[in-house]
Design a protein around this motif. Structure first.
Motif, PDB file in Angstrom:
ATOM      1  N   ILE A 131      51.654  32.852  22.864  1.00  0.00           N
ATOM      2  CA  ILE A 131      52.909  33.382  23.393  1.00  0.00           C
ATOM      3  C   ILE A 131      53.521  34.337  22.374  1.00  0.00           C
ATOM      4  O   ILE A 131      53.822  33.959  21.239  1.00  0.00           O
ATOM      5  CB  ILE A 131      53.900  32.252  23.724  1.00  0.00           C
ATOM      6  CG1 ILE A 131      53.254  31.250  24.708  1.00  0.00           C
ATOM      7  CG2 ILE A 131      55.187  32.823  24.301  1.00  0.00           C
ATOM      8  CD1 ILE A 131      52.836  31.852  26.025  1.00  0.00           C
ATOM      9  N   LYS A 132      53.697  35.589  22.773  1.00  0.00           N
ATOM     10  CA  LYS A 132      54.291  36.586  21.878  1.00  0.00           C
ATOM     11  C   LYS A 132      55.751  36.828  22.280  1.00  0.00           C
ATOM     12  O   LYS A 132      56.659  36.304  21.698  1.00  0.00           O
ATOM     13  CB  LYS A 132      53.476  37.876  21.909  1.00  0.00           C
ATOM     14  CG  LYS A 132      52.052  37.696  21.337  1.00  0.00           C
ATOM     15  CD  LYS A 132      51.305  39.009  21.328  1.00  0.00           C
ATOM     16  CE  LYS A 132      49.904  38.830  20.719  1.00  0.00           C
ATOM     17  NZ  LYS A 132      49.145  40.079  20.718  1.00  0.00           N
ATOM     18  N   GLY A 133      55.958  37.656  23.278  1.00  0.00           N
ATOM     19  CA  GLY A 133      57.287  37.813  23.836  1.00  0.00           C
ATOM     20  C   GLY A 133      58.259  38.613  22.996  1.00  0.00           C
ATOM     21  O   GLY A 133      59.443  38.678  23.321  1.00  0.00           O
ATOM     22  N   ALA A 134      57.824  39.202  21.901  1.00  0.00           N
ATOM     23  CA  ALA A 134      58.751  39.956  21.060  1.00  0.00           C
ATOM     24  C   ALA A 134      59.147  41.277  21.697  1.00  0.00           C
ATOM     25  O   ALA A 134      60.274  41.734  21.551  1.00  0.00           O
ATOM     26  CB  ALA A 134      58.125  40.193  19.689  1.00  0.00           C
ATOM     27  N   ASP A 135      58.216  41.901  22.394  1.00  0.00           N
ATOM     28  CA  ASP A 135      58.480  43.201  23.009  1.00  0.00           C
ATOM     29  C   ASP A 135      58.482  43.051  24.522  1.00  0.00           C
ATOM     30  O   ASP A 135      57.558  42.473  25.103  1.00  0.00           O
ATOM     31  CB  ASP A 135      57.405  44.212  22.591  1.00  0.00           C
ATOM     32  CG  ASP A 135      57.376  44.418  21.083  1.00  0.00           C
ATOM     33  OD1 ASP A 135      58.465  44.537  20.506  1.00  0.00           O
ATOM     34  OD2 ASP A 135      56.275  44.439  20.514  1.00  0.00           O
ATOM     35  N   GLU A 136      59.525  43.581  25.152  1.00  0.00           N
ATOM     36  CA  GLU A 136      59.627  43.474  26.611  1.00  0.00           C
ATOM     37  C   GLU A 136      58.576  44.334  27.298  1.00  0.00           C
ATOM     38  O   GLU A 136      58.068  45.307  26.728  1.00  0.00           O
ATOM     39  CB  GLU A 136      61.015  43.900  27.065  1.00  0.00           C
ATOM     40  CG  GLU A 136      61.303  45.385  26.844  1.00  0.00           C
ATOM     41  CD  GLU A 136      62.691  45.791  27.318  1.00  0.00           C
ATOM     42  OE1 GLU A 136      62.905  46.995  27.531  1.00  0.00           O
ATOM     43  OE2 GLU A 136      63.546  44.896  27.454  1.00  0.00           O
ATOM     44  N   MET A 137      58.239  43.953  28.519  1.00  0.00           N
ATOM     45  CA  MET A 137      57.352  44.746  29.361  1.00  0.00           C
ATOM     46  C   MET A 137      58.056  44.967  30.693  1.00  0.00           C
ATOM     47  O   MET A 137      58.400  44.009  31.393  1.00  0.00           O
ATOM     48  CB  MET A 137      56.013  44.029  29.590  1.00  0.00           C
ATOM     49  CG  MET A 137      55.155  43.910  28.359  1.00  0.00           C
ATOM     50  SD  MET A 137      53.498  43.270  28.733  1.00  0.00           S
ATOM     51  CE  MET A 137      52.780  44.709  29.549  1.00  0.00           C
ATOM     52  N   ASN A 138      58.299  46.235  31.026  1.00  0.00           N
ATOM     53  CA  ASN A 138      58.905  46.560  32.308  1.00  0.00           C
ATOM     54  C   ASN A 138      57.821  46.666  33.368  1.00  0.00           C
ATOM     55  O   ASN A 138      56.756  47.242  33.128  1.00  0.00           O
ATOM     56  CB  ASN A 138      59.663  47.888  32.213  1.00  0.00           C
ATOM     57  CG  ASN A 138      60.831  47.801  31.243  1.00  0.00           C
ATOM     58  OD1 ASN A 138      61.535  46.799  31.196  1.00  0.00           O
ATOM     59  ND2 ASN A 138      61.020  48.843  30.446  1.00  0.00           N
ATOM     60  N   TYR A 139      58.090  46.112  34.542  1.00  0.00           N
ATOM     61  CA  TYR A 139      57.127  46.212  35.638  1.00  0.00           C
ATOM     62  C   TYR A 139      57.854  45.978  36.958  1.00  0.00           C
ATOM     63  O   TYR A 139      58.993  45.479  36.993  1.00  0.00           O
ATOM     64  CB  TYR A 139      55.993  45.203  35.468  1.00  0.00           C
ATOM     65  CG  TYR A 139      56.374  43.770  35.747  1.00  0.00           C
ATOM     66  CD1 TYR A 139      56.149  43.189  37.001  1.00  0.00           C
ATOM     67  CD2 TYR A 139      56.969  42.969  34.761  1.00  0.00           C
ATOM     68  CE1 TYR A 139      56.496  41.871  37.262  1.00  0.00           C
ATOM     69  CE2 TYR A 139      57.321  41.661  35.017  1.00  0.00           C
ATOM     70  CZ  TYR A 139      57.084  41.105  36.266  1.00  0.00           C
ATOM     71  OH  TYR A 139      57.437  39.813  36.526  1.00  0.00           O
ATOM     72  N   ARG A 140      57.182  46.314  38.023  1.00  0.00           N
ATOM     73  CA  ARG A 140      57.670  45.984  39.358  1.00  0.00           C
ATOM     74  C   ARG A 140      56.480  45.557  40.214  1.00  0.00           C
ATOM     75  O   ARG A 140      55.350  45.937  39.943  1.00  0.00           O
ATOM     76  CB  ARG A 140      58.389  47.175  40.003  1.00  0.00           C
ATOM     77  CG  ARG A 140      57.489  48.361  40.351  1.00  0.00           C
ATOM     78  CD  ARG A 140      58.296  49.523  40.939  1.00  0.00           C
ATOM     79  NE  ARG A 140      57.444  50.597  41.454  1.00  0.00           N
ATOM     80  CZ  ARG A 140      56.991  51.592  40.717  1.00  0.00           C
ATOM     81  NH1 ARG A 140      57.307  51.667  39.422  1.00  0.00           N
ATOM     82  NH2 ARG A 140      56.219  52.536  41.264  1.00  0.00           N
ATOM     83  N   ILE A 141      56.743  44.737  41.205  1.00  0.00           N
ATOM     84  CA  ILE A 141      55.732  44.327  42.170  1.00  0.00           C
ATOM     85  C   ILE A 141      55.977  45.107  43.453  1.00  0.00           C
ATOM     86  O   ILE A 141      57.091  45.135  43.972  1.00  0.00           O
ATOM     87  CB  ILE A 141      55.783  42.819  42.449  1.00  0.00           C
ATOM     88  CG1 ILE A 141      55.554  42.031  41.158  1.00  0.00           C
ATOM     89  CG2 ILE A 141      54.759  42.429  43.507  1.00  0.00           C
ATOM     90  CD1 ILE A 141      54.181  42.220  40.540  1.00  0.00           C
ATOM     91  N   GLU A 142      54.936  45.793  43.923  1.00  0.00           N
ATOM     92  CA  GLU A 142      55.083  46.682  45.076  1.00  0.00           C
ATOM     93  C   GLU A 142      53.971  46.422  46.089  1.00  0.00           C
ATOM     94  O   GLU A 142      52.784  46.468  45.733  1.00  0.00           O
ATOM     95  CB  GLU A 142      55.036  48.138  44.596  1.00  0.00           C
ATOM     96  CG  GLU A 142      55.242  49.158  45.696  1.00  0.00           C
ATOM     97  CD  GLU A 142      55.422  50.568  45.140  1.00  0.00           C
ATOM     98  OE1 GLU A 142      54.884  51.508  45.753  1.00  0.00           O
ATOM     99  OE2 GLU A 142      56.109  50.706  44.102  1.00  0.00           O
ATOM    100  N   LYS A 143      54.353  46.130  47.327  1.00  0.00           N
ATOM    101  CA  LYS A 143      53.371  46.010  48.402  1.00  0.00           C
ATOM    102  C   LYS A 143      53.209  47.365  49.057  1.00  0.00           C
ATOM    103  O   LYS A 143      54.190  48.019  49.395  1.00  0.00           O
ATOM    104  CB  LYS A 143      53.824  44.973  49.431  1.00  0.00           C
ATOM    105  CG  LYS A 143      53.805  43.555  48.901  1.00  0.00           C
ATOM    106  CD  LYS A 143      54.132  42.553  50.000  1.00  0.00           C
ATOM    107  CE  LYS A 143      54.038  41.128  49.468  1.00  0.00           C
ATOM    108  NZ  LYS A 143      54.342  40.124  50.523  1.00  0.00           N
TER     109      LYS A 143
END
Length: 285
Positions: free
Chosen positions: A122-134
């Motif tokens: 588990i890292k979690g230091a840097d955020e990751m932006n994402y979206r879920i798209e159908k």
């Protein structure tokens, strides 16, 4: 955790069949994903390609056999799938730095590569932006070339395609035909288990392609995890893809679906590129 367990079961399958011809498709079935996506995940998580890992394991075992037993080099070569002594010698020297005939000499140093075991960190230091798209099915048009089933062999094909497309005017031509989402010049790896593997440089479009030297392809409906990024390409996009596989995917509640990977290039500035990575996903059972 189940995702990591599948990868470790795949490693177990490799070990059980290390002296046989290993079927990449079967390894992927053990891991419950496509052959292409398994190789991608393995390479990013292990920092070595699947074929190189298998070669290192075989040469580690071959060195032990030669050092501790009375087997001849030619017999050990055959045991690990090398019908040509020359090919075995080359593979052995690339791993150990010496010829296999020298392993019993005093003071010889050999390299050992034990089996890999995957675990979640588990890292979690840097955020990751994402979206879920159908997204419903959509058509792409562009240029395409076949891909090898050992994905590291494609590391020359794809960059050469992009270089040629930039020099001969293909990319501006495709950009002028763009209509519909995703808006951008696309790098599409069509590598499911049911058809010929191909790489497309393309755009989403419904326009005709008669007499233009282009190919079309229909991308099926999928749910996509979409990750934005920016930076100098190809390094920036490779780093993002590695983070997706090693950090996001194991704990996301999703797994790879059997669809294409898509890179969406939102501008044409390689040194200051803006892009999105689209991966096909499905909810884990």
């Amino acid at each position: 955790m189940e995702w990591i367990e599948r990868l470790n079961r795949a490693i177990g399958y490799i070990e059980e069949h290390i002296s046989e011809k290993i079927d990449y498709d079967q390894i992927a079935k053990v891991a419950c994903c496509s052959t292409y996506h398994f190789q991608r995940m393995f390479a990013y998580m292990a920092n070595v390609s699947l074929s190189e890992y298998i070669r290192r394991r075989r040469m580690s075992l071959a060195a032990a056999d030669l050092q501790c037993g009375d087997e001849k080099v030619v017999d050990v070569a055959l045991k690990y799938g090398y019908s040509s002594p020359t090919a075995f010698n080359r593979a052995f020297q690339s791993v150990h730095g010496i010829a296999p005939s020298l392993v019993k000499e005093k003071g010889v140093s050999l390299r050992a590569y034990p089996p890999i075991s995957f675990k979640i960190i588990i890292k979690g230091a840097d955020e990751m932006n994402y979206r879920i798209e159908k997204k419903e099915a959509f058509r792409i048009i562009g240029i395409a070339q076949p891909l090898h089933h050992e994905i590291e062999k494609n590391f020359e094909i794809v960059p050469q395609m992009w270089q040629k497309a930039a020099m001969d005017g293909t990319i501006p031509k495709l950009a002028s035909m763009m209509e519909g989402e995703p808006m951008g010049v696309l790098g599409v790896s069509v590598c499911n288990d049911l058809e010929e593997w191909k790489y497309f440089i393309a755009v989403a479009s419904a326009k005709g392609i008669e007499n233009q030297g282009l190919q079309e392809y229909m991308i099926s409906p999928f749910t996509w995890a979409v990750f934005p990024g920016e930076g100098q390409c190809p390094q920036a996009i490779q780093e993002l893809e590695q983070r997706i596989i090693t950090e996001w995917l194991p704990t996301s509640g999703y797994e790879y679906d059997n669809g294409p990977d898509i890179e969406v290039y939102l501008n044409q500035e390689p040194k200051n590129s803006r892009f999105e990575v689209w991966i096909p996903v499905r909810k884990k059972n």
